[in-house]
Design a protein around this motif. Structure first.
Motif, PDB file in Angstrom:
ATOM      1  N   GLY A   1      -4.846  -7.388   2.728  1.00  0.00           N
ATOM      2  CA  GLY A   1      -4.775  -8.194   3.853  1.00  0.00           C
ATOM      3  C   GLY A   1      -4.741  -9.435   3.954  1.00  0.00           C
ATOM      4  N   MET A   2      -5.458 -10.224   3.034  1.00  0.00           N
ATOM      5  CA  MET A   2      -5.415 -11.541   2.844  1.00  0.00           C
ATOM      6  C   MET A   2      -4.093 -12.339   2.477  1.00  0.00           C
TER       7      MET A   2
ATOM      8  N   THR B   1       2.805  -3.434  -4.442  1.00  0.00           N
ATOM      9  CA  THR B   1       2.305  -2.315  -3.708  1.00  0.00           C
ATOM     10  C   THR B   1       2.368  -1.197  -4.593  1.00  0.00           C
ATOM     11  N   ALA B   2       1.141  -0.630  -4.669  1.00  0.00           N
ATOM     12  CA  ALA B   2       0.707   0.597  -5.370  1.00  0.00           C
ATOM     13  C   ALA B   2       1.034   0.666  -6.732  1.00  0.00           C
TER      14      ALA B   2
ATOM     15  N   PRO C   1       2.876 -14.085   6.138  1.00  0.00           N
ATOM     16  CA  PRO C   1       3.551 -12.629   6.135  1.00  0.00           C
ATOM     17  C   PRO C   1       4.858 -12.519   5.860  1.00  0.00           C
TER      18      PRO C   1
ATOM     19  N   PHE D   1      -1.288 -11.111   3.411  1.00  0.00           N
ATOM     20  CA  PHE D   1      -0.528 -11.282   4.717  1.00  0.00           C
ATOM     21  C   PHE D   1      -1.314 -12.469   5.663  1.00  0.00           C
ATOM     22  N   PHE D   2      -2.314 -12.307   5.408  1.00  0.00           N
ATOM     23  CA  PHE D   2      -2.988 -13.477   6.231  1.00  0.00           C
ATOM     24  C   PHE D   2      -2.442 -14.961   5.882  1.00  0.00           C
TER      25      PHE D   2
ATOM     26  N   LEU E   1      -8.867  -3.484  -2.665  1.00  0.00           N
ATOM     27  CA  LEU E   1      -7.372  -3.168  -2.414  1.00  0.00           C
ATOM     28  C   LEU E   1      -6.911  -3.659  -1.000  1.00  0.00           C
ATOM     29  N   PHE E   2      -7.813  -3.311  -0.098  1.00  0.00           N
ATOM     30  CA  PHE E   2      -7.316  -3.379   1.422  1.00  0.00           C
ATOM     31  C   PHE E   2      -7.437  -4.863   1.713  1.00  0.00           C
ATOM     32  N   PHE E   3      -8.789  -5.345   1.060  1.00  0.00           N
ATOM     33  CA  PHE E   3      -9.076  -6.859   1.475  1.00  0.00           C
ATOM     34  C   PHE E   3      -8.052  -7.809   0.879  1.00  0.00           C
TER      35      PHE E   3
ATOM     36  N   ALA F   1     -11.937  -0.819  -1.529  1.00  0.00           N
ATOM     37  CA  ALA F   1     -12.206  -1.941  -0.554  1.00  0.00           C
ATOM     38  C   ALA F   1     -11.467  -3.288  -0.811  1.00  0.00           C
TER      39      ALA F   1
END
Lengths: 320, 364
Positions: free
Chosen positions: A132-133, A244-245, A139, A135-136, A127-129, A125
């Motif tokens: 996403g932040m 990433t990754a 971008p 890019f928020f 990782l996704f959060f 979770a």
């Protein structure tokens, strides 16, 4: 087979792989044995090394942190945006980023410990959060224009032969030294090993399990944020897609370094060796002008070899 | 154990709340209801040339990869394992198929069969690492997760491989963009795979064997179940599903991008399985729950896009959902809720319901 001996075997095998790679590469390519290559090895991947050290602590405690790559990506764009778009002083931007990273890690550790959630899912979770932040925040890539950055990029320690250790390398080496001392000479370090070995035993012995676990994830978050800052120093820019990754590479390095994914056995010295093996493999593909995908495959193969080695030597097959 | 909770209206409360598919279905219903008021266009459907179009169809279409992966992942997780490599296997399969079609004389059928075989080979490797070398599934599949993407990149020569746009490959394009009975082919593929799997695991003994091995591998072995074969089977099957997903993914865009294809799909698949009520510890599983979970995830994404959330930022609410699901399934939180419920009812009869309650949940 006692633990001390098996730990020695695994560190020795990691070290011999590194040595072998260096000998073969040095014989195969001119100029491979040069201080420049060594300096490059460190400075190019310093951010990875820093996050791998944080990851080592987490894995030693019996957990895992999948969020490191995203936290690095977030930190790079966060710092870059603060400095370039909002003219914040770099020092303040770094401090904020480090606080966010540490707080974020502590929060995940809290959820993992208090609600007994699997570390795998909570950090997933995370990782996704964090991604996403990132890019928020912005971008797209942001260039960092700052006098401090220019000044810092000129800071370096000459090592002779014209090569020098850049600031990023120095950060990595200091993190390594601190982690080494913390793990081996402090009570906190011993608690990490104890919890990774058996959490219930640690609890019964009265060790501060909760505090230690939360702290371990907080440290990993701190290391990721620091790795992100190191990345901006190296690239002079921030990008939400950075790293990433990267958590996969970090985990691979830790495992190649001889730390058991089940926790309790290993250390940062092995991780450092694993980090050097990782860098060397990429240097070799660069020297041989092979595609970098071969390096990825080689690291996967090496990972497999080490896991099998651990299975056969370090952790004798458990009674079924 | 559940006797005291039975209510007089025939359907016991526990049956309803413990049927694993009910929670994701409930969430899906709530989300759709929200959309019904806030985004009426979400439910608009139209027929164009006999084919159905609209947001709902789009959700089903886009969730087909997730559904296919979730079906395979469910069986792996049911044996107490996990397969982190499905995203990489997806990329390998797509790349192999695209490369075979673009650079050799092979036809669509051969290319598809070979690439699926490659995927199953990768699954067999995972399975052997887990069964013969007894390496923990997370670690065993991590190997292929790390190196698989490198393999895909190497096969593709570090570039995007396009499937040639001519008549000979129209069949491949149909897999991703065609319609049958008015519905998108990927949706039908995913649904038929799910249905076949459902009947095979529920009507033959394989489902029982999987649950038995996941519940207790040693005890299963003692009763004469070949637990290694069962585990090997689920990893090969998961890789087969990843292969099908890889073909759909490649056919969507008629190209294979080894770097970006299937990134993080393994995490989405695991998430869908968990939302669907299958526990990471193995044992009982719910295919229906996983499928609903995968569709729920896609509905959530499509809804967010419809509200104008940038696709890059969409992971933030997703993280929130993962966390909520984790918390809802946490034994600690459940016990706390149960205690509170009991306190309000003041019913001593349920006070001794054992912790085994949570582990013996009804699978659909």
């Amino acid at each position: 087979m006692n633990q001390r001996w098996s730990k020695l075997v695994s560190t020795a095998s990691t070290a011999s792989v590194l040595l072998l790679l260096w000998i073969v590469a040095g014989l195969a390519f001119d100029n491979f044995w040069s201080p420049f290559v060594v300096a490059d090895l460190f400075s190019e991947n310093a951010f990875l090394g820093i996050s791998a050290i944080g990851m080592t602590l987490v894995i030693l405690s019996g957990g895992i942190d999948l969020s490191v790559g995203s936290v690095i990506g977030f930190t790079t764009i966060f710092v870059a945006t603060l400095i370039t778009d909002h003219s914040v002083s770099p020092w303040l931007a770094w401090l904020t980023a480090l606080l966010i990273g540490t707080g974020f890690g502590a929060m995940m550790g809290f959820l993992i410990h208090v609600f007994e959630l699997p570390a795998f899912l909570v950090t997933l979770a995370g990782l996704f959060f964090a991604r996403g932040m990132a890019f928020f925040v912005k971008p797209e890539s942001v260039q960092i224009r700052s006098e401090t950055y220019e000044w810092l990029s000129s800071c370096a320690v000459p090592t002779g032969g014209g090569a020098e250790l850049e600031l990023t390398t120095l950060i990595l080496l200091s993190v390594f030294a601190i982690a080494l001392v913390t793990l081996n000479l402090t009570r906190f370090g011993r608690n990490i090993f104890a919890i990774g070995g058996s959490q219930s035993s640690a609890q019964l012995m009265g060790l501060p399990v909760g505090r230690t676990k939360v702290l371990v994830y907080a440290i990993s978050g701190f290391c990721s944020a620091l790795a992100g800052i190191t990345m901006t120093l190296y690239m002079d820019s921030g990008n939400p897609i950075n790293a990433t990754a990267l958590e996969l590479d970090a985990i691979a390095i830790v495992v190649i370094g001889g730390t058991l994914l089940s926790g309790g056995v290993g250390g940062v010295t092995g991780t450092m060796l694993g980090f050097l093996i990782y860098g060397t493999i990429y240097q070799i593909t660069y020297f041989a002008s092979l595609s970098s995908s071969l390096a990825t495959i080689a690291i996967g193969a090496l990972l497999l070899t080490f896991i099998m080695l651990q299975r056969l030597i370090v952790a004798p097959a458990e009674a079924e | 154990m559940t006797a005291p909770e039975i209510e007089s209206n025939g359907l016991s409360r526990s049956q309803l709340t413990r049927s694993t598919a009910i929670w994701p279905l409930f969430a899906l219903g709530a989300l759709l209801l929200l959309n019904a008021f806030a985004l009426p266009s979400f439910f608009e459907l139209e027929f164009l040339d006999g084919n159905l179009y609209g947001s709902l169809v789009d959700v089903l279409n886009r969730s087909s990869i997730g559904v296919v992966l979730a079906v395979g992942m469910t069986l792996v997780i049911a044996t107490g394992g996990v397969d982190l490599s499905v995203g990489s296997v997806l990329a390998i399969t797509g790349t192999v198929a695209a490369t075979l079609m673009a650079k050799t004389e092979l036809g669509v059928t051969t290319a598809v069969l070979i690439s699926i075989a490659v995927a199953m080979l990768a699954g067999a490797l995972n399975g052997l690492l887990v069964t013969s070398l007894k390496i923990e599934p997370v670690i065993a599949t991590l190997v292929l997760m790390v190196s698989g993407r490198g393999i895909a990149k190497y096969i593709a020569g570090e570039q995007v491989i396009s499937v040639p746009r001519d008549e000979a490959f129209a069949a491949f394009d149909w897999i991703g963009n065609g319609h049958l009975f008015g519905l998108p082919v990927p949706t039908l593929l995913a649904l038929s795979l799910a249905l076949v799997t459902f009947f095979v695991v529920r009507k033959t003994s394989i489902g029982l064997l999987i649950e038995s091995v996941g519940g207790n591998a040693a005890a299963s072995r003692a009763t004469g179940i070949n637990d290694r074969m069962v585990k090997l089977f689920v990893y090969v099957f998961a890789a087969f599903c990843a292969g099908v997903a890889g073909l759909i993914d490649t056919a969507y865009i008629n190209a294979s991008d080894p770097v970006n294809a299937g990134v993080f799909t393994e995490l989405d698949a695991i998430f869908a399985v968990l939302v669907g009520g299958t526990a990471l510890t193995g044992g009982r599983f719910s295919l229906t729950g996983s499928i609903v979970g995968a569709i729920l995830l896609q509905t959530l994404l499509t809804t967010m896009y419809a509200y104008g959330v940038a696709s890059d930022v969409a992971p933030v609410p997703k993280a929130g959902v993962i966390l909520i699901v984790c918390l809802l399934q946490s034994t600690k939180v459940r016990t706390w809720f149960r205690k509170r419920a009991r306190g309000q009812q003041g019913n001593p009869a349920t006070a001794f319901s054992s912790p085994a309650d949570s582990s013996s949940e009804e699978a659909s």
